[in-house]
Design an enzyme around this catalytic site. Structure first.
Site, PDB file in Angstrom:
ATOM      1  CB  SER A  43      -0.958   0.016   1.195  1.00 18.64           C
ATOM      2  OG  SER A  43      -0.257   0.031   2.416  1.00 18.64           O
ATOM      3  CE  LYS A  97      -2.759   1.474   5.373  1.00 21.84           C
ATOM      4  NZ  LYS A  97      -2.440   0.962   4.027  1.00 21.84           N
TER       5      LYS A  97
END
Length: 353
Positions: free
Chosen positions: A253, A298
């Site tokens: 990611s 996140k």
């Protein structure tokens, strides 16, 4: 005549005996609460880390007043104490351990995540070179075993083995492996050579029929392994060479943020314009940005580290926005589908007043 019997042992109801019972009970309770494993994992916001220290660019422009930040999710195996504590944490999410591992051991899972990170770094280099116009070649560095599919596999391969030969045929990449298996049938036992801990080791493997994942209806045979090919991107001009420092962060990611940092170093000027810019998303060599997992954790990690802009794949935008609507933050959220979208978002960004 009655006889008198006397006991010189500890009486069951004596104060000292009852004290030891309570101590023993406390020890058992402590073990159950702290050490006894449960089938659950807890996901919480991880870190938001500066990308620049991860990368070395030969002859790159080091100018960077701000910073690009990659973001992570923390995965913790849950004991009863953690479950009770995190039950009141609005940023915690519970999941089942097996859903994360999917039949793999913890070591196999971590190895796969680190391999995915390596592939993400290679894709980031390709995307950056393609964007900037730097010519390059791609060299294979071998096929590696990630893990055995225990429902299918019948072989002596181990995680991290590099497959060197199959029935005497040299294997450097996927094409070589497919060529070595061409014309063979399920149930056939073959000889292979792997590199394991720096030594060449002979192993046996029975070929098995694999599930059709292409929809073609054609039967496939193989080892029942998950494996990946390591590749190296080599620029025509060595002054554009890129290397990544080792890290214990895994997964694909960080691809987008790696690419932005690389473009910043491969071109003059400072893309960050002095801002702390965070984000997430996979990337492919063409610059397409893909969705990831754990985006709600996140954005929290990015906000904690003072990011003023968060770049999010469009497939994760709604989840990220729903989380940010509950946060007291001035961080701006921008959804993107491509590297061009990300570069334009960075170029146009103005912080909230």
């Amino acid at each position: 005549m009655e006889k008198e019997f006397r006991s010189y042992g500890r009486q069951p109801n004596s104060p000292r005996f009852r004290g030891w019972k309570w101590i023993f009970a406390a020890i058992v309770l402590f073990y159950v609460v702290v050490y006894m494993p449960t089938p659950y994992v807890i996901y919480t916001p991880g870190s938001a880390e500066e990308v620049k220290p991860f990368i070395n660019v030969q002859g790159g422009d080091e100018t960077e007043e701000g910073t690009f930040l990659l973001t992570t999710v923390r995965r913790t195996y849950a004991n009863l104490a953690l479950i009770a504590w995190r039950a009141f944490d609005p940023n915690a999410e519970f999941g089942k351990k097996e859903d994360a591992l999917q039949g793999r051991t913890e070591q196999e899972y971590m190895n796969e995540q680190l391999f995915n990170m390596s592939n993400s770094q290679m894709a980031a280099i390709l995307a950056a070179y393609n964007q900037v116009g730097i010519p390059y070649t791609i060299e294979s560095e071998g096929i590696y075993v990630l893990f055995n599919n225990k429902q299918l596999a019948d072989n002596e391969f181990l995680t991290n083995d590099r497959i060197m030969e199959v029935e005497g045929q040299e294997v450097n990449g996927f094409d070589d492996l497919q060529a070595a298996l061409k014309g063979r049938t399920a149930g056939e036992t073959i000889q292979a050579v792997v590199e394991r801990d720096g030594k060449r080791v002979q192993v046996k493997a029975k070929l098995v029929e694999l599930p059709d994942q292409t929809g073609s209806g054609k039967k496939r045979i193989g080892f029942g392994l998950a494996y990946g090919e390591k590749k190296q991107v080599v620029p025509t001009d060595n002054k554009h060479s890129v290397t990544f420092h080792e890290s214990d962060i895994g997964g694909p990611s960080a691809g987008l943020m790696f690419t932005l940092e690389l473009i910043n170093r491969l071109t003059p000027g400072d893309l960050t314009k002095g801002y702390r810019i965070a984000g997430t998303g996979t990337i492919d060599p063409s610059g397409k940005v893909g969705p990831i997992g754990g985006v709600k954790h996140k954005v929290v990690a990015a906000d904690r580290e003072g990011a003023v802009l968060f770049l999010v794949p469009s497939g994760n935008y709604e989840e990220a926005k729903a989380k940010m609507d509950k946060m007291n933050t001035k961080m701006k959220l921008v959804k993107i589908d491509t590297l061009e979208d990300a570069l334009e978002a960075v170029k146009q960004f103005q912080p909230a007043s």
